[in-house]
Design a protein around this motif. Structure first.
Motif, PDB file in Angstrom:
ATOM      1  N   GLY A  77      23.050   6.542   9.184  1.00 43.74           N
ATOM      2  CA  GLY A  77      22.674   7.704   9.594  1.00 43.74           C
ATOM      3  C   GLY A  77      20.842   7.801   9.484  1.00 43.74           C
TER       4      GLY A  77
ATOM      5  N   ALA B  44      23.778  19.331  10.302  1.00 43.87           N
ATOM      6  CA  ALA B  44      23.295  20.237  11.622  1.00 43.87           C
ATOM      7  C   ALA B  44      22.046  20.995  11.308  1.00 43.87           C
TER       8      ALA B  44
ATOM      9  N   PHE C 256      27.909   7.978   8.172  1.00 47.62           N
ATOM     10  CA  PHE C 256      26.670   8.756   8.414  1.00 47.62           C
ATOM     11  C   PHE C 256      25.840   8.602   6.964  1.00 47.62           C
TER      12      PHE C 256
ATOM     13  N   MET D 249      27.697  19.715  16.736  1.00 46.16           N
ATOM     14  CA  MET D 249      28.592  18.536  17.023  1.00 46.16           C
ATOM     15  C   MET D 249      28.295  17.214  16.611  1.00 46.16           C
ATOM     16  N   THR D 250      26.898  17.167  16.200  1.00 46.01           N
ATOM     17  CA  THR D 250      26.592  15.917  15.414  1.00 46.01           C
ATOM     18  C   THR D 250      26.705  15.877  14.119  1.00 46.01           C
ATOM     19  N   SER D 251      26.965  16.957  13.269  1.00 46.31           N
ATOM     20  CA  SER D 251      27.403  17.169  12.050  1.00 46.31           C
ATOM     21  C   SER D 251      28.104  16.132  11.496  1.00 46.31           C
TER      22      SER D 251
ATOM     23  N   LEU E 295      32.010  16.237  12.685  1.00 46.04           N
ATOM     24  CA  LEU E 295      32.651  15.130  13.565  1.00 46.04           C
ATOM     25  C   LEU E 295      33.837  14.573  12.336  1.00 46.04           C
TER      26      LEU E 295
ATOM     27  N   ALA F  50      23.921  20.774  18.585  1.00 45.61           N
ATOM     28  CA  ALA F  50      23.538  20.018  17.426  1.00 45.61           C
ATOM     29  C   ALA F  50      24.475  19.991  16.467  1.00 45.61           C
TER      30      ALA F  50
END
Length: 429
Positions: A130, A140, A126, A314-316, A320, A312
């Motif tokens: 990222g 998030a 990330f 769940m995208t941290s 993850l 959102a």
């Protein structure tokens, strides 16, 4: 009549506490309640006011909010039960014979080494590829943090929650051989011990040396008092409280005082008693640990107010990373270690147990929960990162429980069909 009624109620409470299924579900309910209470507009301010209300110990500099008392104070009861259980297991239980317990003990080490690698890999990806600039990752909430700050959470996914993993086993593994439960019990017990060592080594900021003399004096006094024919309980309680204070002042996480005094409790019969004192004390403390300390700790541990509680999260990278580490890293580390030790180290599994039989139980070890929550509060100073880490532990634990539940249920049906087939062949013969 009153005493009989009270005894009857206490017996019921003990039965509930001894049930891995019920006590595990109670703790999960409190964890979900904490998440909701902290984020529902109608209860957010009240919950935060309660959690941040300070309670001080007179004549000391110990002044903590209620949320921290749940973590640093009440959780000591849980760690005392862990210490008593470890002492009994090391003396007369599954860890008393190192050769028989060698494979699950090695698997506990392997299961703690792979998850941090996966967590660091995910957060590094990330921070490298990222949306933020190289070396930084966006969480998030939209805040940007350096990879080094995110990497401080490497130890969060190392722990296995023995209560929840055994709850899943009790719910879905009916009919499986006892060797699978024994494997999981041994692995999770060693995992607890290793988690205690991780907390002591990496999440303690040592203060003045003379506090450690106080810890040693409290330990010696405890060991002496609990070996007396008639244990002076008021004095024992004072020594235990002093050990907690000494740990706190020394900069060591004070919950470890519970493990220390638990390991110093006799685990063999003495003075003509029928059962070891460590075993009896654990049984008496279990209701307070399972039905008081752990639920309240879970309530405040997950009671984190997020700026945006949405998908959102769940995208941290933190969330993850923890999910990948617990759900994938734990079983991979355990299975690789089991394969290596049985193929190259000359170790053997329990009779009738095959390597592939361990996989569903290895997935259950991805349930982090209690100790992972604790490490998440210690690893990150930033409230947002700490909150996302605890959210990640909750989600990862639920996913690991679901996967292991499905696999254990299928495994149990296979064993039952096999047992039925054997019975039919025996009848034909």
């Amino acid at each position: 009549m009153v005493d009989g009624t009270r005894f009857g109620w206490w017996s019921r409470i003990r039965r509930v506490a001894e049930s891995d299924t019920i006590s595990g579900l109670i703790m999960l309910g409190f964890a979900l309640a904490g998440l909701l209470l902290a984020n529902v507009p109608a209860t957010t301010h009240l919950f935060e006011a309660i959690a941040e209300t300070h309670v001080a110990v007179p004549s000391t500099n110990i002044d903590l909010p209620i949320g921290h008392w749940a973590q640093d104070g009440l959780l000591t009861i849980f760690f005392l039960v862990v210490g008593l259980d470890l002492k009994q297991e090391l003396t007369t239980g599954s860890l008393a014979n190192p050769r028989a317990a060698a494979v699950p003990m090695a698997c506990a080490v392997g299961g703690m080494m792979v998850p941090p690698v996966l967590f660091l890999l995910v957060t590094w990806l990330f921070s490298t590829f990222g949306p933020a600039s190289p070396g930084f990752a966006m969480v998030a909430s939209g805040e940007v943090h350096a990879f080094g700050a995110l990497a401080q959470g490497w130890a969060i996914p190392t722990a296995t929650d023995i209560a929840f993993s055994l709850t899943v086993l009790a719910l879905f593994a009916k009919g499986l051989p006892g060797s699978i439960r024994a494997f999981l019990m041994t692995l999770a017990t060693v995992d607890d011990l290793l988690a205690v060592i991780v907390i002591a080594l990496f999440f303690s900021s040592l203060n003045a040396w003379y506090w450690f003399l106080g810890i040693a004096a409290c330990a010696a006094a405890w060991a002496l008092l609990v070996r007396m024919r008639r244990v002076p309980w008021p004095l024992v309680a004072i020594v235990g409280a002093l050990a907690w204070v000494m740990m706190f002042e020394a900069g060591v996480h004070p919950t470890l005082s519970g493990v220390l005094v638990g390991l110093l409790t006799p685990s063999r019969e003495m003075h003509g008693e029928e059962t070891p004192r460590a075993e009896r004390y654990k049984d008496k403390l279990q209701p307070f640990s399972a039905l008081l300390a752990l639920p309240i700790f879970a309530l405040f541990a997950t009671g984190v107010h997020f700026k945006t509680l949405s998908l959102a999260m769940m995208t941290s990278p933190v969330v993850l990373g923890i999910i990948a580490a617990l759900v994938i890293g734990k079983p991979v580390g355990i299975m690789l270690t089991a394969w290596a030790t049985t193929h190259f180290a000359g170790l053997r599994l329990a009779k009738g147990l095959r390597l592939r039989d361990l996989f569903p139980a290895a997935c259950a070890c991805g349930i982090g929960f209690t100790v992972s929550f604790l490490i998440a509060t210690l690893a990150y100073d930033d409230p947002e990162l700490s909150g996302e880490a605890r959210f990640g532990v909750l989600v990862a634990s639920l996913i690991a429980a679901l996967i292991s539940g499905v696999l254990l249920s299928h495994q149990a049906r296979t064993y039952r069909r096999r047992a039925t087939g054997d019975e039919r062949q025996t009848a034909v013969r």
